[in-house]
Motif scaffolding. Structure first.
Motif, PDB file in Angstrom:
ATOM      1  N   LEU A  88     131.732   1.763  54.005  1.00 24.59           N
ATOM      2  CA  LEU A  88     131.747   1.552  52.752  1.00 24.59           C
ATOM      3  C   LEU A  88     132.285   0.120  52.273  1.00 24.59           C
ATOM      4  O   LEU A  88     132.336  -0.395  51.222  1.00 24.59           O
ATOM      5  CB  LEU A  88     132.498   2.299  51.988  1.00 24.59           C
ATOM      6  CG  LEU A  88     131.673   3.925  51.939  1.00 24.59           C
ATOM      7  CD1 LEU A  88     132.806   4.770  51.148  1.00 24.59           C
ATOM      8  CD2 LEU A  88     130.379   3.957  51.498  1.00 24.59           C
ATOM      9  N   THR A  89     132.800  -0.723  53.439  1.00 21.40           N
ATOM     10  CA  THR A  89     133.392  -1.950  53.210  1.00 21.40           C
ATOM     11  C   THR A  89     132.260  -2.963  53.023  1.00 21.40           C
ATOM     12  O   THR A  89     131.287  -2.941  53.763  1.00 21.40           O
ATOM     13  CB  THR A  89     134.187  -2.357  54.360  1.00 21.40           C
ATOM     14  OG1 THR A  89     135.137  -1.322  54.682  1.00 21.40           O
ATOM     15  CG2 THR A  89     134.587  -4.061  54.260  1.00 21.40           C
ATOM     16  N   PRO A  90     132.222  -3.571  51.749  1.00 30.40           N
ATOM     17  CA  PRO A  90     131.172  -4.523  51.255  1.00 30.40           C
ATOM     18  C   PRO A  90     131.271  -5.807  52.203  1.00 30.40           C
ATOM     19  O   PRO A  90     132.291  -6.383  52.253  1.00 30.40           O
ATOM     20  CB  PRO A  90     131.317  -4.722  49.846  1.00 30.40           C
ATOM     21  CG  PRO A  90     132.696  -4.574  49.755  1.00 30.40           C
ATOM     22  CD  PRO A  90     133.356  -3.259  50.516  1.00 30.40           C
ATOM     23  N   LEU A  91     129.923  -5.994  52.831  1.00 32.54           N
ATOM     24  CA  LEU A  91     129.935  -7.213  53.446  1.00 32.54           C
ATOM     25  C   LEU A  91     128.562  -8.126  52.958  1.00 32.54           C
ATOM     26  O   LEU A  91     127.858  -7.365  52.485  1.00 32.54           O
ATOM     27  CB  LEU A  91     129.623  -6.905  54.981  1.00 32.54           C
ATOM     28  CG  LEU A  91     130.788  -6.268  55.630  1.00 32.54           C
ATOM     29  CD1 LEU A  91     130.248  -5.947  57.248  1.00 32.54           C
ATOM     30  CD2 LEU A  91     131.975  -7.236  55.877  1.00 32.54           C
ATOM     31  N   PRO A  92     128.553  -9.389  52.965  1.00 30.04           N
ATOM     32  CA  PRO A  92     127.463 -10.307  52.784  1.00 30.04           C
ATOM     33  C   PRO A  92     126.155  -9.554  53.582  1.00 30.04           C
ATOM     34  O   PRO A  92     126.393  -9.049  54.680  1.00 30.04           O
ATOM     35  CB  PRO A  92     127.836 -11.618  53.284  1.00 30.04           C
ATOM     36  CG  PRO A  92     129.268 -11.628  53.143  1.00 30.04           C
ATOM     37  CD  PRO A  92     129.736 -10.329  53.464  1.00 30.04           C
ATOM     38  N   GLY A  93     125.096  -9.758  52.972  1.00 30.48           N
ATOM     39  CA  GLY A  93     124.054  -8.968  53.726  1.00 30.48           C
ATOM     40  C   GLY A  93     123.644  -9.520  55.011  1.00 30.48           C
ATOM     41  O   GLY A  93     123.163  -8.867  55.862  1.00 30.48           O
ATOM     42  N   GLU A  94     123.925 -10.730  55.245  1.00 36.13           N
ATOM     43  CA  GLU A  94     123.708 -11.277  56.449  1.00 36.13           C
ATOM     44  C   GLU A  94     124.694 -11.004  57.547  1.00 36.13           C
ATOM     45  O   GLU A  94     124.279 -11.236  58.759  1.00 36.13           O
ATOM     46  CB  GLU A  94     123.588 -12.992  56.548  1.00 36.13           C
ATOM     47  CG  GLU A  94     124.868 -13.499  56.385  1.00 36.13           C
ATOM     48  CD  GLU A  94     125.074 -13.823  54.544  1.00 36.13           C
ATOM     49  OE1 GLU A  94     124.505 -13.072  53.803  1.00 36.13           O
ATOM     50  OE2 GLU A  94     125.616 -14.841  54.278  1.00 36.13           O
ATOM     51  N   LEU A  95     125.897 -10.236  57.228  1.00 37.28           N
ATOM     52  CA  LEU A  95     126.661  -9.661  58.163  1.00 37.28           C
ATOM     53  C   LEU A  95     126.701  -8.130  58.424  1.00 37.28           C
ATOM     54  O   LEU A  95     127.153  -7.764  59.300  1.00 37.28           O
ATOM     55  CB  LEU A  95     128.014 -10.118  57.913  1.00 37.28           C
ATOM     56  CG  LEU A  95     128.364 -11.594  57.538  1.00 37.28           C
ATOM     57  CD1 LEU A  95     129.969 -11.794  57.254  1.00 37.28           C
ATOM     58  CD2 LEU A  95     128.012 -12.574  58.986  1.00 37.28           C
ATOM     59  N   ALA A  96     126.067  -7.639  57.211  1.00 38.95           N
ATOM     60  CA  ALA A  96     126.071  -6.193  57.305  1.00 38.95           C
ATOM     61  C   ALA A  96     125.169  -5.313  58.235  1.00 38.95           C
ATOM     62  O   ALA A  96     124.095  -6.133  58.469  1.00 38.95           O
ATOM     63  CB  ALA A  96     125.749  -5.571  55.783  1.00 38.95           C
ATOM     64  N   GLY A  97     125.442  -4.566  58.695  1.00 41.63           N
ATOM     65  CA  GLY A  97     124.569  -3.922  59.825  1.00 41.63           C
ATOM     66  C   GLY A  97     123.877  -2.519  59.226  1.00 41.63           C
ATOM     67  O   GLY A  97     124.185  -2.326  58.155  1.00 41.63           O
ATOM     68  N   ALA A  98     122.989  -2.034  60.130  1.00 42.90           N
ATOM     69  CA  ALA A  98     122.593  -0.725  59.644  1.00 42.90           C
ATOM     70  C   ALA A  98     123.605   0.110  59.087  1.00 42.90           C
ATOM     71  O   ALA A  98     124.430   0.393  59.964  1.00 42.90           O
ATOM     72  CB  ALA A  98     121.493  -0.236  60.400  1.00 42.90           C
ATOM     73  N   GLY A  99     123.298   0.865  58.202  1.00 36.10           N
ATOM     74  CA  GLY A  99     124.463   1.955  57.660  1.00 36.10           C
ATOM     75  C   GLY A  99     125.704   1.253  56.973  1.00 36.10           C
ATOM     76  O   GLY A  99     126.298   2.010  56.681  1.00 36.10           O
ATOM     77  N   SER A 100     125.804  -0.059  56.671  1.00 37.19           N
ATOM     78  CA  SER A 100     126.866  -0.611  56.203  1.00 37.19           C
ATOM     79  C   SER A 100     126.679  -1.001  54.787  1.00 37.19           C
ATOM     80  O   SER A 100     125.550  -1.283  54.284  1.00 37.19           O
ATOM     81  CB  SER A 100     127.314  -2.013  56.911  1.00 37.19           C
ATOM     82  OG  SER A 100     127.871  -1.771  58.350  1.00 37.19           O
ATOM     83  N   ALA A 101     127.661  -1.206  53.967  1.00 34.49           N
ATOM     84  CA  ALA A 101     127.401  -1.559  52.523  1.00 34.49           C
ATOM     85  C   ALA A 101     127.447  -2.875  52.573  1.00 34.49           C
ATOM     86  O   ALA A 101     128.112  -3.563  53.028  1.00 34.49           O
ATOM     87  CB  ALA A 101     128.654  -0.970  51.533  1.00 34.49           C
ATOM     88  N   ALA A 102     126.322  -3.378  51.841  1.00 33.58           N
ATOM     89  CA  ALA A 102     126.048  -4.723  51.566  1.00 33.58           C
ATOM     90  C   ALA A 102     126.600  -5.361  50.216  1.00 33.58           C
ATOM     91  O   ALA A 102     126.308  -4.300  49.122  1.00 33.58           O
ATOM     92  CB  ALA A 102     124.706  -5.260  51.766  1.00 33.58           C
ATOM     93  N   GLU A 103     126.866  -6.310  49.887  1.00 38.48           N
ATOM     94  CA  GLU A 103     127.334  -6.989  48.513  1.00 38.48           C
ATOM     95  C   GLU A 103     126.180  -6.984  47.730  1.00 38.48           C
ATOM     96  O   GLU A 103     125.169  -7.189  48.250  1.00 38.48           O
ATOM     97  CB  GLU A 103     128.089  -8.349  48.754  1.00 38.48           C
ATOM     98  CG  GLU A 103     129.474  -8.365  49.410  1.00 38.48           C
ATOM     99  CD  GLU A 103     129.792  -9.714  49.560  1.00 38.48           C
ATOM    100  OE1 GLU A 103     128.916 -10.862  49.339  1.00 38.48           O
ATOM    101  OE2 GLU A 103     131.184  -9.886  49.885  1.00 38.48           O
ATOM    102  N   ALA A 104     126.445  -6.574  46.631  1.00 39.01           N
ATOM    103  CA  ALA A 104     125.440  -7.018  45.530  1.00 39.01           C
ATOM    104  C   ALA A 104     125.636  -8.751  45.213  1.00 39.01           C
ATOM    105  O   ALA A 104     126.557  -8.930  44.363  1.00 39.01           O
ATOM    106  CB  ALA A 104     125.387  -5.990  44.713  1.00 39.01           C
ATOM    107  N   GLY A 105     124.757  -9.317  45.423  1.00 41.86           N
ATOM    108  CA  GLY A 105     124.784 -10.796  44.956  1.00 41.86           C
ATOM    109  C   GLY A 105     125.536 -11.537  45.728  1.00 41.86           C
ATOM    110  O   GLY A 105     125.953 -11.020  47.047  1.00 41.86           O
ATOM    111  N   ASN A 106     126.015 -12.663  45.631  1.00 44.58           N
ATOM    112  CA  ASN A 106     126.631 -13.666  46.282  1.00 44.58           C
ATOM    113  C   ASN A 106     127.794 -13.937  45.956  1.00 44.58           C
ATOM    114  O   ASN A 106     128.788 -14.827  46.736  1.00 44.58           O
ATOM    115  CB  ASN A 106     125.609 -15.014  46.146  1.00 44.58           C
ATOM    116  CG  ASN A 106     124.308 -14.854  46.980  1.00 44.58           C
ATOM    117  OD1 ASN A 106     124.309 -14.504  47.851  1.00 44.58           O
ATOM    118  ND2 ASN A 106     123.463 -16.027  46.473  1.00 44.58           N
TER     119      ASN A 106
END
Length: 160
Positions: free
Chosen positions: A139-157
């Protein structure tokens, strides 16, 4: 090893999360081989950090004043070097996570990490802590380019 660990007989450390033992082939963590002492120490630190929760990064040590004595300057220099080493360890861990997660060369993983940090106005070490944390907390939000499958991606920049 981790601060909460106890060393017994000079070659075994017991932590609440498991047992780390020296073996002829390297180090063993609950029966799994770890190739060398550095890896065992990093693993012990990770296990200890998981037990304590995500601690905020320690602040950077101050700079020595112009009127500081040589001993004070040396103490501050040692504190600065220790801080730099801790930061480096977290960044290297994040590079390893990203290299494995996205099947990248370490240099390319670092470039992706640095680019994501710059585009969001964050420090590389700060974003690295989030990447390492995402290994145990999806559930740790990461930028989309760093998030892997099953990870939370940040909304926006923006910053999370």
């Amino acid at each position: 090893m981790a601060a909460h660990s106890q060393i017994r007989d000079g070659d075994e450390t017991t932590a609440e999360a498991g047992v780390i033992r020296r073996t002829p082939g390297g180090w063993s963590v609950q029966g799994k081989e770890v190739p060398d002492l550095v890896n065992a120490m990093v693993l012990a630190d990770i296990l200890g950090a998981e037990e304590q929760g995500a601690a905020p990064a320690p602040p950077a040590p101050p700079r020595a004043s112009d009127d500081a004595t040589e001993v004070e300057r040396l103490r501050i220099t040692v504190a600065q070097l220790e801080h730099a080493l801790q930061t480096r360890v977290v960044v290297e861990q994040a590079i390893g996570v990203l290299a494995e997660r996205h099947r990248l060369a370490p240099r390319e993983a670092f470039e992706r990490l640095r680019s994501a940090a710059r585009s969001r106005g964050r420090k590389v070490a700060e974003l690295s802590r989030d990447v390492v944390s995402s290994c145990t907390n999806p559930l740790t939000p990461l930028p989309g380019e760093l998030a892997g499958a099953g990870s939370a991606a940040e909304a926006g920049n923006g910053r999370s």
